[in-house]
Design a protein around this motif. Sequence first.
Motif, PDB file in Angstrom:
ATOM      1  N   LEU A 134       0.860  -1.002  -0.125  1.00  0.00           N
ATOM      2  CA  LEU A 134      -0.037   0.052  -0.120  1.00  0.00           C
ATOM      3  C   LEU A 134       0.936   1.381   0.112  1.00  0.00           C
ATOM      4  CD1 LEU A 134      -2.873  -1.117   2.528  1.00  0.00           C
ATOM      5  CD2 LEU A 134      -3.025  -0.941   0.070  1.00  0.00           C
ATOM      6  N   LEU A 135       1.782   1.153   0.714  1.00  0.00           N
ATOM      7  CA  LEU A 135       2.838   2.390   0.697  1.00  0.00           C
ATOM      8  C   LEU A 135       3.443   2.353  -0.665  1.00  0.00           C
ATOM      9  CD1 LEU A 135       4.503   4.507   1.881  1.00  0.00           C
ATOM     10  CD2 LEU A 135       6.238   2.857   2.588  1.00  0.00           C
ATOM     11  N   LEU A 136       3.808   1.537  -1.435  1.00  0.00           N
ATOM     12  CA  LEU A 136       4.189   1.655  -2.783  1.00  0.00           C
ATOM     13  C   LEU A 136       3.139   2.166  -3.737  1.00  0.00           C
ATOM     14  CD1 LEU A 136       6.294   1.130  -4.869  1.00  0.00           C
ATOM     15  CD2 LEU A 136       5.344  -1.167  -5.242  1.00  0.00           C
ATOM     16  N   SER A 137       1.965   1.884  -3.663  1.00  0.00           N
ATOM     17  CA  SER A 137       0.962   2.516  -4.633  1.00  0.00           C
ATOM     18  C   SER A 137       0.772   3.928  -3.927  1.00  0.00           C
ATOM     19  CB  SER A 137      -0.304   1.744  -4.062  1.00  0.00           C
ATOM     20  OG  SER A 137      -0.417   0.371  -4.470  1.00  0.00           O
ATOM     21  N   LEU A 138       0.824   4.456  -2.976  1.00  0.00           N
ATOM     22  CA  LEU A 138       0.673   5.667  -2.387  1.00  0.00           C
ATOM     23  C   LEU A 138       1.699   6.594  -3.021  1.00  0.00           C
ATOM     24  CD1 LEU A 138      -0.240   8.005  -0.915  1.00  0.00           C
ATOM     25  CD2 LEU A 138       1.052   7.269   1.257  1.00  0.00           C
ATOM     26  N   THR A 139       3.135   6.143  -2.805  1.00  0.00           N
ATOM     27  CA  THR A 139       4.196   6.761  -3.302  1.00  0.00           C
ATOM     28  C   THR A 139       4.159   6.904  -4.879  1.00  0.00           C
ATOM     29  OG1 THR A 139       5.560   5.061  -3.263  1.00  0.00           O
ATOM     30  CG2 THR A 139       5.850   6.518  -1.581  1.00  0.00           C
TER      31      THR A 139
END
Length: 258
Positions: A134-139
């Motif tokens: 989810l962090l990767l999607s956000l960044t």
Amino acid sequence: MNRFIYKKSAGITALSASITDFTYKKHSHQEYAIGVTVRGIQEYNLEGSLQLSYQNGVMLFNPEQAHDGMAHDKTGLDYVMLYIEPQLLLEIIEKKDTVRFSNPIIYNDRIEQRILSLSHAILSEKDEALCSELLLSLTDSLIQTKFSTDDKKDNALICKAKDMLHTNLEKVPKLDEISNELHLSKFQFIRLFKSHTGISPYQYFLNCKIERAKQLIEKSRDIYSAVAACGFVDLTHLNKHFKSVYGTTAFEYMSQFK
């Protein structure tokens, strides 16, 4: 009623907060702080400018960007924040040089939903692998929307002063010694430092102490070691300053982590 819930996963700290009459003291964080106003209006001063984040507003704070914070009116405020270490963000976006958000508040449904999804996953203690995805999607969303720009390097004197303030967090810095080292008068130094950082040298030093205490508490789960290592008089002294920045006492903060 004021409520602050902190959880950590995949190297990210998530905060869910509800504020009615609480006001954050002017401070800064070493991390990027990215959040969403869920209910109400968040009011804060940032680099000399009043900011209002309305419902669904995405707030973007750069590292060491001084700000305060409060509910705009008596109806109160609910919001979530994510605190991400600069090195972690740079690793994800595959950049070597620091990036900065150029806009403090944006309204973007995709980024808003990805912040809410990641904060919910961390706060509900989902698997770390999911939080990382989810962090990767956000960044990816942040970079695609081009809301980040290259960082402007600090003045060399300010960098040197910050290093000196970081050197010994157990003792209050002597401004005469630092200003002499920089070949400035004490008042020239204070004025220069504040113009670059938005806060005074002493406020910056105090922020460093509080942030270091938080890191030690997360790592060792020993509040009294943090008190001693960071030069606070006692636990009451630490709690007073800790609460002004994080909304909760050091013990309450520690109790939220397993």
